[in-house]
Design an enzyme around this catalytic site. Structure first.
Site, PDB file in Angstrom:
ATOM      1  N   HIS A   1       6.294   7.054  11.093  1.00 32.13           N
ATOM      2  CA  HIS A   1       5.749   6.898   9.751  1.00 32.13           C
ATOM      3  C   HIS A   1       5.136   8.261   9.419  1.00 32.13           C
ATOM      4  CE1 HIS A   1       4.235   5.286   6.170  1.00 32.13           C
ATOM      5  NE2 HIS A   1       3.420   4.355   6.603  1.00 32.13           N
TER       6      HIS A   1
ATOM      7  N   ARG B   1      11.427   2.374   3.389  1.00 31.04           N
ATOM      8  CA  ARG B   1      10.744   1.620   4.443  1.00 31.04           C
ATOM      9  C   ARG B   1      11.774   0.632   4.981  1.00 31.04           C
ATOM     10  NH1 ARG B   1       5.719  -0.756   6.050  1.00 31.04           N
ATOM     11  NH2 ARG B   1       4.967   1.362   5.725  1.00 31.04           N
TER      12      ARG B   1
ATOM     13  N   ARG C   1       0.814  -1.221   0.000  1.00 30.30           N
ATOM     14  CA  ARG C   1       0.000   0.000   0.000  1.00 30.30           C
ATOM     15  C   ARG C   1       0.840   1.261   0.000  1.00 30.30           C
ATOM     16  NH1 ARG C   1      -4.805   0.186   2.837  1.00 30.30           N
ATOM     17  NH2 ARG C   1      -5.932  -1.746   2.580  1.00 30.30           N
ATOM     18  N   THR C   2       1.768   1.314   0.935  1.00 31.29           N
ATOM     19  CA  THR C   2       2.589   2.522   1.040  1.00 31.29           C
ATOM     20  C   THR C   2       3.399   2.703  -0.240  1.00 31.29           C
ATOM     21  OG1 THR C   2       2.687   2.179   3.413  1.00 31.29           O
ATOM     22  CG2 THR C   2       4.271   3.711   2.495  1.00 31.29           C
TER      23      THR C   2
ATOM     24  N   LYS D   1      23.202 -11.321   5.625  1.00 28.04           N
ATOM     25  CA  LYS D   1      24.166 -12.186   4.948  1.00 28.04           C
ATOM     26  C   LYS D   1      25.481 -11.475   4.674  1.00 28.04           C
ATOM     27  CE  LYS D   1      20.893 -15.214   2.702  1.00 28.04           C
ATOM     28  NZ  LYS D   1      19.889 -14.857   1.700  1.00 28.04           N
TER      29      LYS D   1
END
Ligand SMILES: [Zn+2]
Lengths: 310, 429
Positions: free
Chosen positions: A134, A106, A56-57, A84
């Site tokens: 956010h 994000r 969505r974002t 890793k």
């Protein structure tokens, strides 16, 4: 704009929040037109760097960027690749080498966007950093409230649910307090962060009192995994104590605006019928999300409004 | 920094000798011959003497740090006994105790012997602390008797707590046979969960997972009670919280087998300093609030805290450049120690320089039973020469450690190490 980046709403100036909201309204008008595109960010390149899935974002940002005629690249990295051995710094430097103008990020870790600003020169926009902030969500929430009420100062907003694990709650608290709104938090005491009242908010565990008090409810998603850490005994118990149900709302004969940042757990934190009712502005939030993000990108990337419009 | 062999005769001239044992400060010269103290006062010297101007400087015992991580064996990319020694000398330390959380852990007489042998070649004295439990797994006691015979000086599973109370009880009880300190890294891991900083308004601001001060103080309280039960000796490392201090203060009234240390970083920083998400400030136990910091200063003054130890914990740049959740806990601290603690305790909180020096010399040596008679004719010169008032800014260039994970970079310091004389060598800064 005082700050070059948008990392969070803590200490973000009220004037700048107001500018973003105002600009969002002019872009919303663009979004209502048959041709929903302006050339404001023509020639700018923006990378959407998502270390966590958030369709969505990401779509909201991508749409905002396309509407502004920016070039966009989506970069989905997994934090497991970081574990890793590829360092966060490598990823950042790779981006920088590509000569871009802004990064929308994000990331699951609080502080990651600030960290990114130390490694690259581009503008950084935080699209959610773990349980920290956010800011674009809070701005779209405020835009939606402003649109509905015409003011923010003195508005009574209740945020309902898991405050501890919510970046949406923290950014909303910072933004709403800056804009002069009153904020009450309501949720299980195990999911209210320590010392949160120091931010100038009230905590009330009685949902019915909170409903009576509030002009608007911002209902947060409840995640089932919270039951593992001993935060919640069951969804049934949560619904009994905090659920925004049709039955509960029918006992309060008052006008109430219902918001939700999505994705909704229908039948968990909110009843389906409530989410779809007239008092819910959830879909409006989605459209305002695109307009608000357009405003943020436009103001931070220095586009020119009106240039080549029509 | 350069490290050179002492000339046959060395004349420390014009300085003041601060004797933390006799509790005196007197203006006196020192003559060192063949690495040993030969004379005090008006010294007669030959032409070939190496003269060191100590005007305006303090000469005192070499500092002793009970808590460092030199990463050998296993993580020589972070630190070796040699590079750690250079960091120590830069900070005025001539003697350190290394923690056993290496790979493999220092949990057998063979590994103790390895450290003791390796440290022979190093320019400082290095004493190994053995693990309490095999592999630091918390299940079986190590062969403490045999490890002591090879040169271990204390036992700790540092980095990890001894979670099992019965195991901690046995470790303390077993330790009574040898009268050595048991050092437990006190953190209740169940309460800590995935906490990466102190739980308070700052952690709420930052959205970082946090753990409350009880994470430490509950386990400190348990350990103190077990010490009474067993008659064992307990040394509490890196005390960070006001609540732990309350327990230690009370316990010390009726139990003389308890000692405690504090780190420079817990005295210097508060959780507010984490606002910038600097991973170099991610330590265990975490940096706490300003009221904890004040309580630590008070506890130094009233003797609740016995000594200063750096918990020097090197990590690679790569690891620390990671995000806050992935970065390892720990910071280096040897080089910045004196400038930091002298600033907080002497300049800002009016502690006597003499008392501060005791916290770095006689007090830690007493805890481990090391020789304290360092300002006497005939003893090997193990001395630190410092300027107690120099104001300077700590920079990356001041770091001798292989790792650079220091939040002190850029901080104002007060007081600076000038020379360290040890094992027939002198290091100049
Ligand atoms: Zn430790």
């Amino acid at each position: 704009m005082k700050h070059r980046h948008l990392l969070g709403l803590k200490d973000y100036p009220a004037d700048d929040i107001k500018s973003i909201i105002d600009t969002a309204f002019s872009f919303k008008e663009v979004l209502e037109r048959p041709i929903k595109k302006v050339p404001s960010l023509n020639g700018k390149t923006i990378v959407n760097l998502f270390f966590e899935n958030s369709t969505r974002t990401r779509i909201s940002f991508e749409l905002a960027q396309k509407r502004l005629s920016a070039d966009t690249v989506n970069f989905s990295a997994s934090t497991s690749s970081l574990k890793k051995g590829e360092t966060f710094k490598d990823t950042a430097q790779n981006l920088e080498a590509m000569k871009i103008d802004a990064v929308v990020m994000r990331h699951p870790t609080p502080g990651a966007p600030l960290h990114l600003t130390k490694h690259i020169d581009s503008i950084v926009i935080n699209a959610g950093d773990g349980t920290h902030e956010h800011p674009t969500q809070a701005i779209l929430d405020m835009t939606s409230l402003y649109e509905k009420f015409g003011y923010l100062k003195g508005l009574k907003i209740a945020i309902i649910g898991d405050i501890s694990h919510s970046r949406v709650a923290l950014s909303n608290i910072y933004g709403l307090k800056t804009m002069g709104a009153e904020v009450t938090l309501c949720g299980p005491s195990t999911l209210i962060p320590p010392f949160i009242e120091d931010l100038g908010v009230k905590v009330n565990y009685n949902i019915d009192e909170v409903i009576d008090w509030a002009d608007a409810l911002n209902v947060l998603r409840i995640q089932r995994e919270r039951m593992h850490g001993g935060f919640l005994p069951s969804i049934r118990e949560y619904r009994n104590l905090f659920g925004i149900t049709t039955e509960r709302l029918s006992q309060h004969k008052k006008e109430l605006v219902i918001m939700h940042p999505g994705p909704i757990n229908r039948g968990v934190e909110i009843d389906s019928a409530v989410a779809d009712s007239d008092q819910a502005i959830i879909l409006n939030q989605v459209l305002n999300g695109v307009a608000s993000r357009m405003a943020i990108l436009y103001l931070l990337l220095g586009g020119k409004l009106g240039e080549g419009n029509d | 920094m350069n490290l050179t062999k002492l000339k046959k005769q060395v004349h420390l001239s014009g300085g003041q000798i601060l004797d933390p044992l006799a509790k005196t400060i007197t203006k006196k010269d020192i003559l060192i011959e063949n690495g040993k103290i030969k004379a005090f006062g008006n010294v007669k010297t030959s032409k070939s003497v190496q003269k060191i101007d100590c005007k305006g400087l303090i000469i005192t015992h070499g500092f002793c740090d009970l808590h460092v991580h030199f990463r050998e064996p296993g993580r020589e990319d972070k630190e070796t006994l040699e590079s750690g020694s250079m960091a120590a000398l830069a900070g005025g330390f001539t003697r350190v105790c290394v923690m056993p959380n290496t790979n493999p852990p220092i949990d057998s007489p063979e590994v103790i012997r390895y450290i003791v042998d390796r440290s022979e070649e190093c320019p400082i004295y290095i004493h190994p602390i053995g693990a309490i439990t095999k592999g630091q797994k918390g299940n079986e006691l190590t062969e403490m008797g045999a490890m002591l015979a090879e040169g271990a000086v204390a036992f700790s599973d540092d980095g990890l707590p001894v979670t099992d109370s019965a195991m901690m009880r046995n470790a303390l009880a077993y330790g009574t046979m040898f009268d050595i300190p048991i050092i437990n890294h006190a953190e209740d891991l169940c309460l800590k969960q995935d906490g990466v900083m102190h739980e308070g308004i700052v952690s709420t601001n930052l959205g970082l997972p946090s753990s409350p001060d009880l994470t430490e103080s509950n386990m400190v309280h348990r350990d103190l009670s077990l010490t009474l039960l067993t008659g064992g000796r307990l040394h509490v490392p890196h005390v960070s919280s006001s609540k732990s201090l309350d327990h230690i203060r009370l316990s010390k009234k009726s139990n003389d087998k308890v000692t405690a240390e504090v780190t420079p970083h817990h005295l210097f920083f508060t959780d507010n300093d984490l606002q910038g998400f600097d991973t170099n400030l991610k330590v265990a136990p975490p940096i706490r609030t300003i009221s904890d910091q004040k309580a630590l200063v008070e506890a130094v003054k009233d003797g609740t805290l016995d000594c200063i130890a750096t918990d020097h914990a090197p990590h690679t740049i790569e690891e620390k450049e990671s995000t806050f959740d992935l970065a390892p806990f720990g910071m280096i601290g040897l080089e910045s120690c004196f400038g930091a603690v002298n600033k907080v305790l002497v300049k800002e909180n009016n502690l006597n320089l003499l008392n501060l020096v005791q916290l770095l010399t006689t007090k830690p040596r007493d805890i481990m039973g090391f020789n304290n008679n360092l300002l006497d004719i005939g003893v090997h010169a193990e001395l630190t020469v410092l300027d107690p008032k120099e104001e300077w800014i700590f920079s990356r260039e001041d770091i001798q450690s292989k790792s650079k994970n220091s939040p002190f970079v850029g901080q104002n310091m007060y007081g600076r190490i000038k020379f360290t004389i040890n094992k027939g060598h002198i290091s100049k800064l």
